[in-house]
Write a protein that holds these residues in place. Structure first.
Motif, mmCIF file in Angstrom:
data_model
loop_
_atom_site.group_PDB
_atom_site.id
_atom_site.type_symbol
_atom_site.label_atom_id
_atom_site.label_comp_id
_atom_site.label_asym_id
_atom_site.label_seq_id
_atom_site.Cartn_x
_atom_site.Cartn_y
_atom_site.Cartn_z
ATOM 1 N N LYS A 69 0.836 -1.195 0.000
ATOM 2 C CA LYS A 69 0.000 0.000 0.000
ATOM 3 C C LYS A 69 0.871 1.244 0.000
ATOM 4 O O LYS A 69 1.978 1.242 0.541
ATOM 5 C CB LYS A 69 -0.910 0.006 1.230
ATOM 6 N N VAL A 70 0.332 2.287 -0.588
ATOM 7 C CA VAL A 70 0.968 3.600 -0.529
ATOM 8 C C VAL A 70 -0.040 4.524 0.141
ATOM 9 O O VAL A 70 -1.134 4.741 -0.378
ATOM 10 C CB VAL A 70 1.326 4.118 -1.943
ATOM 11 N N ARG A 71 0.344 4.979 1.347
ATOM 12 C CA ARG A 71 -0.550 5.850 2.117
ATOM 13 C C ARG A 71 0.259 6.936 2.810
ATOM 14 O O ARG A 71 1.411 6.718 3.162
ATOM 15 C CB ARG A 71 -1.297 5.063 3.202
ATOM 16 N N GLN A 110 3.773 5.519 3.786
ATOM 17 C CA GLN A 110 3.820 4.059 3.780
ATOM 18 C C GLN A 110 3.945 3.601 2.337
ATOM 19 O O GLN A 110 3.135 3.929 1.486
ATOM 20 C CB GLN A 110 2.545 3.475 4.393
ATOM 21 N N ARG A 111 4.987 2.824 2.069
ATOM 22 C CA ARG A 111 5.193 2.200 0.766
ATOM 23 C C ARG A 111 5.591 0.753 0.997
ATOM 24 O O ARG A 111 6.682 0.332 0.652
ATOM 25 C CB ARG A 111 6.276 2.926 -0.022
ATOM 26 N N ALA A 112 4.687 0.016 1.599
ATOM 27 C CA ALA A 112 4.959 -1.374 1.975
ATOM 28 C C ALA A 112 3.638 -2.024 2.369
ATOM 29 O O ALA A 112 2.600 -1.370 2.419
ATOM 30 C CB ALA A 112 5.932 -1.413 3.156
ATOM 31 N N THR A 113 3.687 -3.316 2.686
ATOM 32 C CA THR A 113 2.504 -3.947 3.235
ATOM 33 C C THR A 113 2.283 -3.380 4.632
ATOM 34 O O THR A 113 3.188 -2.781 5.230
ATOM 35 C CB THR A 113 2.656 -5.474 3.331
ATOM 36 N N ASP A 114 1.094 -3.567 5.167
ATOM 37 C CA ASP A 114 0.809 -3.056 6.509
ATOM 38 C C ASP A 114 1.728 -3.681 7.555
ATOM 39 O O ASP A 114 2.209 -2.998 8.460
ATOM 40 C CB ASP A 114 -0.660 -3.296 6.868
ATOM 41 N N ALA A 115 2.003 -4.978 7.425
ATOM 42 C CA ALA A 115 2.881 -5.649 8.396
ATOM 43 C C ALA A 115 4.311 -5.121 8.298
ATOM 44 O O ALA A 115 4.947 -4.846 9.321
ATOM 45 C CB ALA A 115 2.858 -7.156 8.190
ATOM 46 N N GLN A 116 4.830 -4.959 7.077
ATOM 47 C CA GLN A 116 6.188 -4.429 6.916
ATOM 48 C C GLN A 116 6.280 -3.019 7.478
ATOM 49 O O GLN A 116 7.258 -2.676 8.144
ATOM 50 C CB GLN A 116 6.572 -4.424 5.432
ATOM 51 N N PHE A 117 5.279 -2.204 7.202
ATOM 52 C CA PHE A 117 5.259 -0.822 7.655
ATOM 53 C C PHE A 117 5.238 -0.742 9.185
ATOM 54 O O PHE A 117 6.036 -0.018 9.788
ATOM 55 C CB PHE A 117 4.049 -0.098 7.058
#
Length: 169
Positions: A69-71, A110-117
């Motif tokens: 995701k990018v948020r 955020q430029r990663a999966t939610d878990a990675q982030f």
């Protein structure tokens, strides 16, 4: 050959929900794992006791690793974590906001999966990120907290053998 049909059952397919609940003497049931099947492997051998099935799984946080995701976030880390946990139906722990890190005046991308982030945010802030079940399977709690270094020690290890000294069935 009819015994092998169990492996084709829906309960062993990838991303099938699985939980492990234990009951200790005179205590309520306790969920120690609540997650999803990732894969399984069968080993067939002659005789009736040498064959086995191994099942691999991961806690419910594996759902947080399926999509990048990018948020843009402008909240403190604890609030970000709580929002993400709620997106997956996890109950945020009450202490997630007690020692909130991250400057609320800045923006975090955020430029990663939610878990990675969340794992990265936790590592930077000296926090722990994890998802686990409580007493009942299906009720997962999301933690984004400072590690507790004071307090009671870990309970003694489980005793399985010899059977007359075991406290686990």
């Amino acid at each position: 050959s009819e015994d092998l049909t169990v492996l084709g059952d829906e309960q062993f397919k990838p991303y099938a929900r699985i939980a492990v609940v234990v009951t200790a003497d005179n205590n309520p049931d306790e969920c120690i794992f609540d997650g999803y099947v990732l894969s399984h492997r069968i080993h067939l051998d002659r005789g009736t006791t040498a064959s086995s099935v191994q099942v691999w799984g991961q806690d419910a946080s594996c759902l947080m690793n399926l999509e990048e995701k990018v948020r843009r976030w402008s909240d403190p880390d604890g609030q970000i974590a709580n929002t993400i946990f709620q997106d997956y139906g996890f109950t945020p722990d009450g202490e997630n906001l007690s020692e909130d890190s991250g400057p609320p005046d800045s923006t975090v991308m955020q430029r990663a999966t939610d878990a990675q982030f969340l794992r990265d945010r936790a590592r930077r802030a000296g926090m722990l990120f994890r998802v686990c079940c409580g007493q009942r399977a299906g009720n997962n709690t999301g933690y984004f907290i400072k590690p507790k270094l004071q307090g009671e020690t870990v309970p003694p290890p489980l005793v399985l053998n010899p059977p007359h000294e075991s406290h686990v069935d």
